[in-house]
Design a protein around this motif. Structure first.
Motif, PDB file in Angstrom:
ATOM      1  N   GLU A  55     -13.709  77.421  43.798  1.00  0.00           N
ATOM      2  CA  GLU A  55     -12.800  77.958  44.817  1.00  0.00           C
ATOM      3  C   GLU A  55     -11.526  77.122  44.898  1.00  0.00           C
ATOM      4  O   GLU A  55     -10.420  77.660  45.020  1.00  0.00           O
ATOM      5  CB  GLU A  55     -13.507  77.989  46.175  1.00  0.00           C
ATOM      6  N   LEU A  56     -11.689  75.796  44.830  1.00  0.00           N
ATOM      7  CA  LEU A  56     -10.518  74.922  44.874  1.00  0.00           C
ATOM      8  C   LEU A  56      -9.638  75.148  43.650  1.00  0.00           C
ATOM      9  O   LEU A  56      -8.408  75.231  43.770  1.00  0.00           O
ATOM     10  CB  LEU A  56     -10.960  73.461  44.944  1.00  0.00           C
ATOM     11  N   TRP A  57     -10.239  75.265  42.498  1.00  0.00           N
ATOM     12  CA  TRP A  57      -9.475  75.495  41.271  1.00  0.00           C
ATOM     13  C   TRP A  57      -8.721  76.828  41.346  1.00  0.00           C
ATOM     14  O   TRP A  57      -7.569  76.924  40.934  1.00  0.00           O
ATOM     15  CB  TRP A  57     -10.406  75.458  40.068  1.00  0.00           C
ATOM     16  N   SER A  58      -9.354  77.829  41.903  1.00  0.00           N
ATOM     17  CA  SER A  58      -8.712  79.140  42.036  1.00  0.00           C
ATOM     18  C   SER A  58      -7.542  79.094  43.010  1.00  0.00           C
ATOM     19  O   SER A  58      -6.610  79.903  42.904  1.00  0.00           O
ATOM     20  CB  SER A  58      -9.738  80.184  42.518  1.00  0.00           C
ATOM     21  N   ALA A  59      -7.582  78.155  43.950  1.00  0.00           N
ATOM     22  CA  ALA A  59      -6.502  78.025  44.931  1.00  0.00           C
ATOM     23  C   ALA A  59      -5.295  77.285  44.372  1.00  0.00           C
ATOM     24  O   ALA A  59      -4.236  77.250  45.003  1.00  0.00           O
ATOM     25  CB  ALA A  59      -7.017  77.320  46.183  1.00  0.00           C
ATOM     26  N   CYS A  60      -5.447  76.686  43.208  1.00  0.00           N
ATOM     27  CA  CYS A  60      -4.341  75.949  42.583  1.00  0.00           C
ATOM     28  C   CYS A  60      -3.449  76.905  41.793  1.00  0.00           C
ATOM     29  O   CYS A  60      -3.877  77.986  41.378  1.00  0.00           O
ATOM     30  CB  CYS A  60      -4.888  74.857  41.665  1.00  0.00           C
ATOM     31  N   PRO A  62      -0.021  77.248  38.742  1.00  0.00           N
ATOM     32  CA  PRO A  62       0.642  76.534  37.641  1.00  0.00           C
ATOM     33  C   PRO A  62       1.618  75.497  38.179  1.00  0.00           C
ATOM     34  O   PRO A  62       2.114  75.600  39.307  1.00  0.00           O
ATOM     35  CB  PRO A  62       1.363  77.661  36.890  1.00  0.00           C
ATOM     36  N   LEU A  63       1.900  74.486  37.382  1.00  0.00           N
ATOM     37  CA  LEU A  63       2.756  73.380  37.803  1.00  0.00           C
ATOM     38  C   LEU A  63       4.128  73.867  38.251  1.00  0.00           C
ATOM     39  O   LEU A  63       4.765  74.674  37.570  1.00  0.00           O
ATOM     40  CB  LEU A  63       2.921  72.387  36.662  1.00  0.00           C
ATOM     41  N   ASP A  82      -0.481  77.605  30.603  1.00  0.00           N
ATOM     42  CA  ASP A  82      -1.919  77.868  30.560  1.00  0.00           C
ATOM     43  C   ASP A  82      -2.723  76.578  30.401  1.00  0.00           C
ATOM     44  O   ASP A  82      -3.870  76.589  29.955  1.00  0.00           O
ATOM     45  CB  ASP A  82      -2.274  78.854  29.450  1.00  0.00           C
ATOM     46  N   SER A  83      -2.127  75.475  30.814  1.00  0.00           N
ATOM     47  CA  SER A  83      -2.804  74.187  30.799  1.00  0.00           C
ATOM     48  C   SER A  83      -3.922  74.143  31.846  1.00  0.00           C
ATOM     49  O   SER A  83      -3.909  74.887  32.829  1.00  0.00           O
ATOM     50  CB  SER A  83      -1.773  73.090  31.103  1.00  0.00           C
ATOM     51  N   ASP A  84      -4.871  73.232  31.645  1.00  0.00           N
ATOM     52  CA  ASP A  84      -5.902  72.996  32.656  1.00  0.00           C
ATOM     53  C   ASP A  84      -5.455  71.940  33.662  1.00  0.00           C
ATOM     54  O   ASP A  84      -6.281  71.276  34.288  1.00  0.00           O
ATOM     55  CB  ASP A  84      -7.213  72.556  31.989  1.00  0.00           C
ATOM     56  N   LEU A  85      -4.150  71.776  33.807  1.00  0.00           N
ATOM     57  CA  LEU A  85      -3.576  70.929  34.849  1.00  0.00           C
ATOM     58  C   LEU A  85      -2.773  71.820  35.776  1.00  0.00           C
ATOM     59  O   LEU A  85      -1.841  72.500  35.347  1.00  0.00           O
ATOM     60  CB  LEU A  85      -2.674  69.855  34.244  1.00  0.00           C
ATOM     61  N   ARG A  86      -3.145  71.833  37.047  1.00  0.00           N
ATOM     62  CA  ARG A  86      -2.493  72.715  38.013  1.00  0.00           C
ATOM     63  C   ARG A  86      -2.014  71.921  39.231  1.00  0.00           C
ATOM     64  O   ARG A  86      -2.135  70.705  39.297  1.00  0.00           O
ATOM     65  CB  ARG A  86      -3.443  73.842  38.442  1.00  0.00           C
ATOM     66  N   PHE A  87      -1.528  72.657  40.217  1.00  0.00           N
ATOM     67  CA  PHE A  87      -0.887  72.064  41.388  1.00  0.00           C
ATOM     68  C   PHE A  87      -1.469  72.653  42.663  1.00  0.00           C
ATOM     69  O   PHE A  87      -1.692  73.865  42.759  1.00  0.00           O
ATOM     70  CB  PHE A  87       0.618  72.339  41.327  1.00  0.00           C
ATOM     71  N   VAL A 103      -4.197  68.802  40.060  1.00  0.00           N
ATOM     72  CA  VAL A 103      -5.632  69.057  39.935  1.00  0.00           C
ATOM     73  C   VAL A 103      -5.926  69.408  38.484  1.00  0.00           C
ATOM     74  O   VAL A 103      -5.364  70.364  37.942  1.00  0.00           O
ATOM     75  CB  VAL A 103      -6.091  70.197  40.861  1.00  0.00           C
ATOM     76  N   GLY A 104      -6.767  68.608  37.849  1.00  0.00           N
ATOM     77  CA  GLY A 104      -7.144  68.850  36.464  1.00  0.00           C
ATOM     78  C   GLY A 104      -8.555  69.380  36.380  1.00  0.00           C
ATOM     79  O   GLY A 104      -9.471  68.838  37.008  1.00  0.00           O
ATOM     80  N   LEU A 105      -8.742  70.429  35.611  1.00  0.00           N
ATOM     81  CA  LEU A 105     -10.075  70.986  35.382  1.00  0.00           C
ATOM     82  C   LEU A 105     -10.722  70.229  34.227  1.00  0.00           C
ATOM     83  O   LEU A 105     -10.191  70.198  33.116  1.00  0.00           O
ATOM     84  CB  LEU A 105      -9.977  72.472  35.040  1.00  0.00           C
ATOM     85  N   ILE A 106     -11.865  69.609  34.498  1.00  0.00           N
ATOM     86  CA  ILE A 106     -12.604  68.880  33.469  1.00  0.00           C
ATOM     87  C   ILE A 106     -13.611  69.834  32.839  1.00  0.00           C
ATOM     88  O   ILE A 106     -14.453  70.414  33.537  1.00  0.00           O
ATOM     89  CB  ILE A 106     -13.328  67.663  34.061  1.00  0.00           C
ATOM     90  N   THR A 107     -13.499  70.016  31.535  1.00  0.00           N
ATOM     91  CA  THR A 107     -14.417  70.899  30.817  1.00  0.00           C
ATOM     92  C   THR A 107     -15.114  70.125  29.709  1.00  0.00           C
ATOM     93  O   THR A 107     -14.605  69.121  29.212  1.00  0.00           O
ATOM     94  CB  THR A 107     -13.659  72.089  30.197  1.00  0.00           C
ATOM     95  N   ASP A 108     -16.288  70.585  29.325  1.00  0.00           N
ATOM     96  CA  ASP A 108     -17.022  69.944  28.240  1.00  0.00           C
ATOM     97  C   ASP A 108     -16.207  70.050  26.955  1.00  0.00           C
ATOM     98  O   ASP A 108     -15.723  71.123  26.601  1.00  0.00           O
ATOM     99  CB  ASP A 108     -18.377  70.628  28.068  1.00  0.00           C
ATOM    100  N   ALA A 109     -16.031  68.923  26.261  1.00  0.00           N
ATOM    101  CA  ALA A 109     -15.194  68.907  25.067  1.00  0.00           C
ATOM    102  C   ALA A 109     -15.712  69.844  23.993  1.00  0.00           C
ATOM    103  O   ALA A 109     -14.926  70.413  23.222  1.00  0.00           O
ATOM    104  CB  ALA A 109     -15.107  67.482  24.512  1.00  0.00           C
ATOM    105  N   ARG A 110     -17.007  70.041  23.941  1.00  0.00           N
ATOM    106  CA  ARG A 110     -17.601  70.909  22.917  1.00  0.00           C
ATOM    107  C   ARG A 110     -17.675  72.375  23.354  1.00  0.00           C
ATOM    108  O   ARG A 110     -17.291  73.276  22.614  1.00  0.00           O
ATOM    109  CB  ARG A 110     -19.004  70.423  22.566  1.00  0.00           C
ATOM    110  N   THR A 111     -18.195  72.600  24.559  1.00  0.00           N
ATOM    111  CA  THR A 111     -18.539  73.970  24.971  1.00  0.00           C
ATOM    112  C   THR A 111     -17.492  74.626  25.861  1.00  0.00           C
ATOM    113  O   THR A 111     -17.574  75.837  26.104  1.00  0.00           O
ATOM    114  CB  THR A 111     -19.877  73.969  25.721  1.00  0.00           C
ATOM    115  N   CYS A 112     -16.557  73.866  26.401  1.00  0.00           N
ATOM    116  CA  CYS A 112     -15.534  74.344  27.347  1.00  0.00           C
ATOM    117  C   CYS A 112     -16.117  74.665  28.727  1.00  0.00           C
ATOM    118  O   CYS A 112     -15.419  75.210  29.584  1.00  0.00           O
ATOM    119  CB  CYS A 112     -14.798  75.576  26.816  1.00  0.00           C
ATOM    120  N   GLN A 113     -17.373  74.348  28.968  1.00  0.00           N
ATOM    121  CA  GLN A 113     -17.998  74.618  30.263  1.00  0.00           C
ATOM    122  C   GLN A 113     -17.328  73.787  31.357  1.00  0.00           C
ATOM    123  O   GLN A 113     -17.194  72.575  31.229  1.00  0.00           O
ATOM    124  CB  GLN A 113     -19.481  74.259  30.213  1.00  0.00           C
TER     125      GLN A 113
END
Length: 246
Positions: A55-60, A62-63, A82-87, A103-113
């Motif tokens: 929910e927090l990520w959705s509220a962010c 683009p920079l 389309d970066s995983d760094l937002r505002f 706000v940066g979205l941390i995803t699994d380096a392999r799976t993108c989860q």
């Protein structure tokens, strides 16, 4: 056990805290061991990003605004939309402070989860907000094996740059892009060899942990027959160097 000359005695178990005393005129008296107080341990609760985190990520957004001003004042390269760094314009800090944050979205380096969120409270002059600490990870979430994809996977065609922090990675991006941020030295050291990436450029921090993690990461990739480069600068990290040169 302690026995005095007049016959008094005390027996005490230091393992369970059981105590028994004896006095010739009163006999033995027992004192039960107190009920132990068990402190709850803080453990990881979420293997993937929680509903609150989503929910927090959705509220962010683009920079823009303060976020762009902050990065420009730090001499950072602005990542794509389309970066995983937002505002977030008004994010609440645990101290009660509310203000703009990256706000940066941390995803699994392999799976993108999606795993967690990285938050940095900022000011438009390039300084972090006057809160302690100005950077926070989502509590109870896993960050091991995670990265912040400052450029999307589609932009990673044959080479990739990585660094510990967001600002360091965005400083490396002036010379080499796309880039991802690994969050800390531990994650950078364990950054996995990914298929399709033939060249890895590491923006290493100039401290003991940074140098060791960069070396270990480079060894893993070299063993996998990949080309690896490691940055070197007199300052602590690339962002310090680029600000000094500006």
């Amino acid at each position: 056990m302690t026995i005095e000359a007049d016959g008094k005695g005390v027996a005490h178990c230091f393992r369970c805290a059981f105590t028994e005393s004896y006095r010739p005129d009163r006999g033995a008296r027992q004192q039960a061991a107190p009920t132990p107080h068990i402190k709850a341990l803080t453990t990881q609760k979420h293997e993937v990003l929680s509903n609150y985190g989503r929910e927090l990520w959705s509220a962010c957004t683009p920079l823009s605004g303060v976020a762009v001003a902050y990065l420009k004042a730090r001499q950072c390269c602005i990542p794509p939309g389309d970066s995983d760094l937002r505002f977030h314009p008004a994010l609440k800090h645990p101290t009660g402070h509310t203000g703009p944050a990256l706000v940066g979205l941390i995803t699994d380096a392999r799976t993108c989860q999606p795993l967690s969120l990285h938050r940095t409270w900022i000011q438009d002059d390039g300084n972090k907000a006057d809160v302690d600490p100005p950077r926070l990870l989502s509590g109870g979430h896993r960050k091991q094996g995670g990265v912040i994809r400052l450029w999307p996977d589609e932009a990673v065609t044959g080479g990739l740059g990585i660094a510990e922090g967001i600002e360091t990675a965005l400083s490396l991006a002036w010379a080499y892009a796309p880039v991802w941020a690994c969050i800390d030295a531990g994650n950078l050291a364990a950054f996995p060899v990914l298929p399709g990436i033939e060249v890895l450029t590491i923006g290493a921090d100039n401290d003991a942990a940074g140098a060791a993690s960069a070396k270990l990461c480079a060894q893993h990739w070299a063993i996998a027959d990949r080309e690896v480069y490691i940055s070197k600068q007199a300052e602590n990290d690339l962002n310090d160097a680029i600000k000094e040169a500006a």
